[in-house]
Design an enzyme around this catalytic site. Structure first.
Site, PDB file in Angstrom:
ATOM      1  N   HIS A  13     132.126  54.541  11.095  1.00  0.00           N
ATOM      2  CA  HIS A  13     131.396  53.942   9.657  1.00  0.00           C
ATOM      3  C   HIS A  13     130.316  52.793   9.938  1.00  0.00           C
ATOM      4  O   HIS A  13     130.605  51.849  10.471  1.00  0.00           O
ATOM      5  CB  HIS A  13     132.466  53.257   8.555  1.00  0.00           C
ATOM      6  CG  HIS A  13     131.859  53.550   7.108  1.00  0.00           C
ATOM      7  ND1 HIS A  13     132.033  54.715   6.466  1.00  0.00           N
ATOM      8  CD2 HIS A  13     131.218  52.690   6.360  1.00  0.00           C
ATOM      9  CE1 HIS A  13     131.789  54.575   5.257  1.00  0.00           C
ATOM     10  NE2 HIS A  13     130.774  53.425   5.196  1.00  0.00           N
ATOM     11  N   HIS A  30     133.455  65.838   7.024  1.00  0.00           N
ATOM     12  CA  HIS A  30     134.349  65.455   5.938  1.00  0.00           C
ATOM     13  C   HIS A  30     133.932  66.240   4.586  1.00  0.00           C
ATOM     14  O   HIS A  30     133.330  65.659   3.815  1.00  0.00           O
ATOM     15  CB  HIS A  30     134.020  64.029   5.834  1.00  0.00           C
ATOM     16  CG  HIS A  30     135.060  63.340   4.825  1.00  0.00           C
ATOM     17  ND1 HIS A  30     135.450  62.015   4.965  1.00  0.00           N
ATOM     18  CD2 HIS A  30     135.915  63.748   3.851  1.00  0.00           C
ATOM     19  CE1 HIS A  30     136.175  61.683   4.035  1.00  0.00           C
ATOM     20  NE2 HIS A  30     136.596  62.719   3.253  1.00  0.00           N
ATOM     21  N   GLU A  87     137.561  65.840   8.767  1.00  0.00           N
ATOM     22  CA  GLU A  87     138.058  64.441   7.910  1.00  0.00           C
ATOM     23  C   GLU A  87     138.329  64.820   6.388  1.00  0.00           C
ATOM     24  O   GLU A  87     137.811  65.722   5.898  1.00  0.00           O
ATOM     25  CB  GLU A  87     137.159  63.519   7.915  1.00  0.00           C
ATOM     26  CG  GLU A  87     136.815  62.906   9.077  1.00  0.00           C
ATOM     27  CD  GLU A  87     135.815  61.818   9.397  1.00  0.00           C
ATOM     28  OE1 GLU A  87     135.783  60.946  10.316  1.00  0.00           O
ATOM     29  OE2 GLU A  87     135.241  61.371   8.055  1.00  0.00           O
TER      30      GLU A  87
END
Length: 252
Positions: free
Chosen positions: A202, A44, A74
């Protein structure tokens, strides 16, 4: 089909950047994860280049392509380009990741902590998704469990959602995850009913993964970074990836 593990190697870059130079090597770490059995690599990159940088994205795209595994990129598709960050769409155009996971985060966020709001006009989001799909990327949208309009993810052209599992992990740590699992499962079923695949990520770890995967149907992929890399400091990267794969197996 078994749930795939995609390892997020952002934290390797955090450690490298704290000292400067090239160590620890992000590509070598990713390769070690793949050797241990991980099915993909996630990064990310953020516009401030606080961890993963554009050059890491390019190098990891070469690695994953050579290994025949998924590369999951991401990012926020609306974050403007700046020095050192060409923009999310530009990174995807140059590297053609198998999956582009869109996240509505801001520069000020330490980590992603909420999903998309699908209320109102979604024309701009639909345009960004169409651009990414034209590049050959599968598009996934980060969503909250209980999202009232999750079906609209399919309307705007996404092919998957990624359930934000932070609240589940917190509830699990407190000893009562039943309500959050039920909410995740309900959201997953609603998404699947309109043809969307379901990913999750997450704060997942080897302790809370089995219960989550037993409770939420047909999760295609989990993306895990912070906990896995933290565990690897004690157990080693190879052993930790294998431990997480075992946790996934126990949740199947």
């Amino acid at each position: 089909m078994a749930t795939a593990l995609s390892v997020n190697v952002n934290k390797i870059a955090v450690l490298r950047n704290s000292r400067g130079g090239t160590e620890p090597d992000v590509v070598l770490a990713a390769s070690t994860c793949l050797d241990a059995g991980a099915q993909g690599i996630t990064v990310h990159p953020r516009p401030d280049a606080r961890h993963i940088r554009a050059e890491d994205v390019y190098a990891l795209s070469v690695l994953t392509r050579s290994r025949g595994v998924e590369f999951n990129l991401e990012g926020n598709p609306f974050a403007p380009p700046r020095a050192g960050y060409p923009g999310f769409a530009a990174l995807c155009a140059e590297t053609r990741p198998a999956q582009a996971t869109l996240v509505p985060d801001s520069d000020a966020q330490i980590t992603s902590d909420h999903g998309f709001d699908f209320a109102g006009d979604l024309g701009e989001l639909r345009e960004r998704i169409a651009e990414l799909r034209a590049l050959g990327c599968r598009v996934s949208l980060f969503v909250d469990a209980g999202c009232p309009d999750v079906e609209r993810a399919a309307e705007v052209g996404a092919q998957r959602i990624e359930l934000y599992t932070g609240p589940y992990a917190e509830a699990f740590a407190q000893g009562d995850a039943g309500a959050t699992i039920a909410l995740c499962a309900q959201t997953a079923r609603r998404a699947q009913a309109v043809g969307l695949g379901v990913n999750a990520g997450h704060d997942l770890n080897d302790a809370n993964l089995p219960q989550f995967l037993r409770g939420v149907p047909e999760v295609l992929e989990v993306s895990i970074g912070h906990a896995l890399i933290g565990d690897a400091l004690y157990r080693g990267l190879d052993a930790t990836v294998k431990r997480y794969l075992d946790a996934i197996g126990r949740g199947g």
